[in-house]
Design a protein around this motif. Sequence first.
Motif, PDB file in Angstrom:
ATOM      1  N   PRO A 258       0.815  -1.225   0.000  1.00 18.12           N
ATOM      2  CA  PRO A 258       0.000   0.000   0.000  1.00 18.12           C
ATOM      3  C   PRO A 258       0.842   1.267   0.000  1.00 18.12           C
ATOM      4  O   PRO A 258       0.486   2.252  -0.665  1.00 18.12           O
ATOM      5  N   ALA A 259       1.962   1.256   0.708  1.00 16.86           N
ATOM      6  CA  ALA A 259       2.822   2.446   0.745  1.00 16.86           C
ATOM      7  C   ALA A 259       3.396   2.749  -0.636  1.00 16.86           C
ATOM      8  O   ALA A 259       3.484   3.917  -1.048  1.00 16.86           O
ATOM      9  N   LEU A 260       3.794   1.713  -1.360  1.00 15.43           N
ATOM     10  CA  LEU A 260       4.308   1.921  -2.714  1.00 15.43           C
ATOM     11  C   LEU A 260       3.223   2.476  -3.620  1.00 15.43           C
ATOM     12  O   LEU A 260       3.459   3.396  -4.414  1.00 15.43           O
ATOM     13  N   MET A 261       2.002   1.938  -3.503  1.00 13.27           N
ATOM     14  CA  MET A 261       0.923   2.417  -4.363  1.00 13.27           C
ATOM     15  C   MET A 261       0.480   3.834  -3.991  1.00 13.27           C
ATOM     16  O   MET A 261      -0.017   4.574  -4.845  1.00 13.27           O
ATOM     17  N   ALA A 262       0.668   4.216  -2.740  1.00 17.04           N
ATOM     18  CA  ALA A 262       0.412   5.607  -2.357  1.00 17.04           C
ATOM     19  C   ALA A 262       1.396   6.527  -3.072  1.00 17.04           C
ATOM     20  O   ALA A 262       1.016   7.583  -3.605  1.00 17.04           O
ATOM     21  N   ASP A 263       2.670   6.122  -3.101  1.00 12.71           N
ATOM     22  CA  ASP A 263       3.670   6.910  -3.835  1.00 12.71           C
ATOM     23  C   ASP A 263       3.336   6.954  -5.323  1.00 12.71           C
ATOM     24  O   ASP A 263       3.468   7.999  -5.974  1.00 12.71           O
ATOM     25  N   TYR A 264       2.923   5.808  -5.867  1.00  5.71           N
ATOM     26  CA  TYR A 264       2.544   5.741  -7.283  1.00  5.71           C
ATOM     27  C   TYR A 264       1.404   6.711  -7.588  1.00  5.71           C
ATOM     28  O   TYR A 264       1.438   7.427  -8.607  1.00  5.71           O
ATOM     29  N   ALA A 265       0.382   6.746  -6.743  1.00  6.91           N
ATOM     30  CA  ALA A 265      -0.768   7.619  -6.991  1.00  6.91           C
ATOM     31  C   ALA A 265      -0.346   9.084  -7.002  1.00  6.91           C
ATOM     32  O   ALA A 265      -0.761   9.860  -7.871  1.00  6.91           O
ATOM     33  N   GLN A 266       0.483   9.465  -6.041  1.00  8.43           N
ATOM     34  CA  GLN A 266       0.970  10.839  -5.992  1.00  8.43           C
ATOM     35  C   GLN A 266       1.778  11.171  -7.244  1.00  8.43           C
ATOM     36  O   GLN A 266       1.588  12.218  -7.870  1.00  8.43           O
ATOM     37  N   LEU A 267       2.675  10.255  -7.633  1.00  7.65           N
ATOM     38  CA  LEU A 267       3.509  10.485  -8.807  1.00  7.65           C
ATOM     39  C   LEU A 267       2.667  10.531 -10.081  1.00  7.65           C
ATOM     40  O   LEU A 267       2.924  11.325 -10.986  1.00  7.65           O
ATOM     41  N   ALA A 268       1.649   9.664 -10.162  1.00  4.02           N
ATOM     42  CA  ALA A 268       0.784   9.656 -11.342  1.00  4.02           C
ATOM     43  C   ALA A 268       0.107  11.009 -11.517  1.00  4.02           C
ATOM     44  O   ALA A 268       0.046  11.564 -12.629  1.00  4.02           O
ATOM     45  N   ARG A 269      -0.421  11.541 -10.425  1.00  2.00           N
ATOM     46  CA  ARG A 269      -1.044  12.867 -10.465  1.00  2.00           C
ATOM     47  C   ARG A 269      -0.026  13.923 -10.891  1.00  2.00           C
ATOM     48  O   ARG A 269      -0.311  14.773 -11.741  1.00  2.00           O
ATOM     49  N   ASP A 270       1.180  13.850 -10.325  1.00  2.00           N
ATOM     50  CA  ASP A 270       2.197  14.845 -10.639  1.00  2.00           C
ATOM     51  C   ASP A 270       2.718  14.705 -12.063  1.00  2.00           C
ATOM     52  O   ASP A 270       3.215  15.676 -12.649  1.00  2.00           O
ATOM     53  N   CYS A 271       2.612  13.505 -12.639  1.00  2.00           N
ATOM     54  CA  CYS A 271       3.004  13.286 -14.040  1.00  2.00           C
ATOM     55  C   CYS A 271       1.978  13.847 -15.016  1.00  2.00           C
ATOM     56  O   CYS A 271       2.267  13.998 -16.205  1.00  2.00           O
ATOM     57  N   GLY A 272       0.767  14.120 -14.521  1.00  2.00           N
ATOM     58  CA  GLY A 272      -0.256  14.693 -15.380  1.00  2.00           C
ATOM     59  C   GLY A 272      -1.533  13.889 -15.491  1.00  2.00           C
ATOM     60  O   GLY A 272      -2.461  14.304 -16.203  1.00  2.00           O
ATOM     61  N   ALA A 273      -1.612  12.735 -14.816  1.00  2.00           N
ATOM     62  CA  ALA A 273      -2.840  11.934 -14.874  1.00  2.00           C
ATOM     63  C   ALA A 273      -3.940  12.587 -14.044  1.00  2.00           C
ATOM     64  O   ALA A 273      -3.685  13.109 -12.964  1.00  2.00           O
ATOM     65  N   ARG A 274      -5.165  12.511 -14.546  1.00  2.00           N
ATOM     66  CA  ARG A 274      -6.305  13.039 -13.807  1.00  2.00           C
ATOM     67  C   ARG A 274      -7.243  11.942 -13.317  1.00  2.00           C
ATOM     68  O   ARG A 274      -8.064  12.184 -12.429  1.00  2.00           O
ATOM     69  N   ILE A 275      -7.155  10.768 -13.913  1.00  3.11           N
ATOM     70  CA  ILE A 275      -7.888   9.600 -13.418  1.00  3.11           C
ATOM     71  C   ILE A 275      -6.845   8.568 -13.028  1.00  3.11           C
ATOM     72  O   ILE A 275      -6.055   8.119 -13.857  1.00  3.11           O
ATOM     73  N   ILE A 276      -6.845   8.205 -11.751  1.00  2.00           N
ATOM     74  CA  ILE A 276      -5.761   7.386 -11.205  1.00  2.00           C
ATOM     75  C   ILE A 276      -6.356   6.179 -10.499  1.00  2.00           C
ATOM     76  O   ILE A 276      -7.206   6.318  -9.608  1.00  2.00           O
ATOM     77  N   GLY A 277      -5.938   5.008 -10.898  1.00  2.90           N
ATOM     78  CA  GLY A 277      -6.401   3.780 -10.264  1.00  2.90           C
ATOM     79  C   GLY A 277      -5.316   2.733 -10.301  1.00  2.90           C
ATOM     80  O   GLY A 277      -4.160   3.018 -10.625  1.00  2.90           O
TER      81      GLY A 277
END
Length: 345
Positions: A258-277
Amino acid sequence: MTQDALSRMLAEKDWLMADGATGTTLFNMGLTSGEAPELWNVDQPDNIRALYQGAVDAGSDIFLTNSFGGTAARLKLHDAQSRVGELNRIAAELGREVADKAGRTVIVAGSMGPTGEIMEPMGPLSFDGAVEMFHEQAEALKAGGADVLWVETISAADEYKAAGRAAELAGMPWVGTMSFDTAGRTMMGVTSTDLAALVETIANPPLAFGANCGVGASDLLRTILGFAASGTERPIVAKGNAGIPKYVDGEIEYDGTPALMADYAQLARDCGARIIGGCCGTTPEHLRAMREALETRPKADTKPTLDEIVEKLGAFSSASDGTAHSCALHPPKQRERRGRRRRPE
């Protein structure tokens, strides 16, 4: 024309959270390898309600219906090709039931995976044949109450366009993602640059486009950066796997915590994604950590570098993202990950 629910939510919010893995959750409920998940819509409806409810309770704004393999070509493998309408309609009806009692707006996305057939000229499936199969599925998902069609894990440009045409025939908005699992390309050679250009040539373009599944979260985010670099103004979707798949005692398991996927979600948003799953291996436990990260961590002023992605999520599986302008990258050694291993999607 009344604006669709997903467009309204995208207009109101900076980001939306999608769901996690369908297959992983159903395997954990007892689905066996080789069994068609779509048959559970009729045979085990309480389990499908629980699948959807798990995503809603974890904070997802969007969840996908249990209809990924719902085309006639895929269901034929289980002698269920005559049940396309029934199985897809019920998948969406169960989703509508869960979403309508959520107490907030939750989008029911009608999942449409690849047909499983190879398209002409390399294979036997014609463009019109693909449109017909997707259209049959789309109409059933619409009848069941899906808000939007969600085309995913596509690898061929023509199949992507066929799904878009089917959505147009059904009068439904759609979202379309491809799986970039071969050194930054899809199995049929499509790059992030190619897809960003492709969506703008479709008469009925998707509301949002992006990447799902693939290899690992690092690779997927490199692809998301490729979409963003194209200059697209269309919302981008990131739906990455929970870590890296590994064979353990004859089964595929995912090592993302879960901690890794929390980092992934933050990075995805910062990369420009607006829908994150999440995709394979992503459970409600992962989704809760992702939601908390998206809600509590401030958005970065600049997009993350490739080195920052590697530092937090692990090494890329290939040196290139598949595009002509990409350069080789020699990332730091992948860090050791700890945590319970996951069942496959």
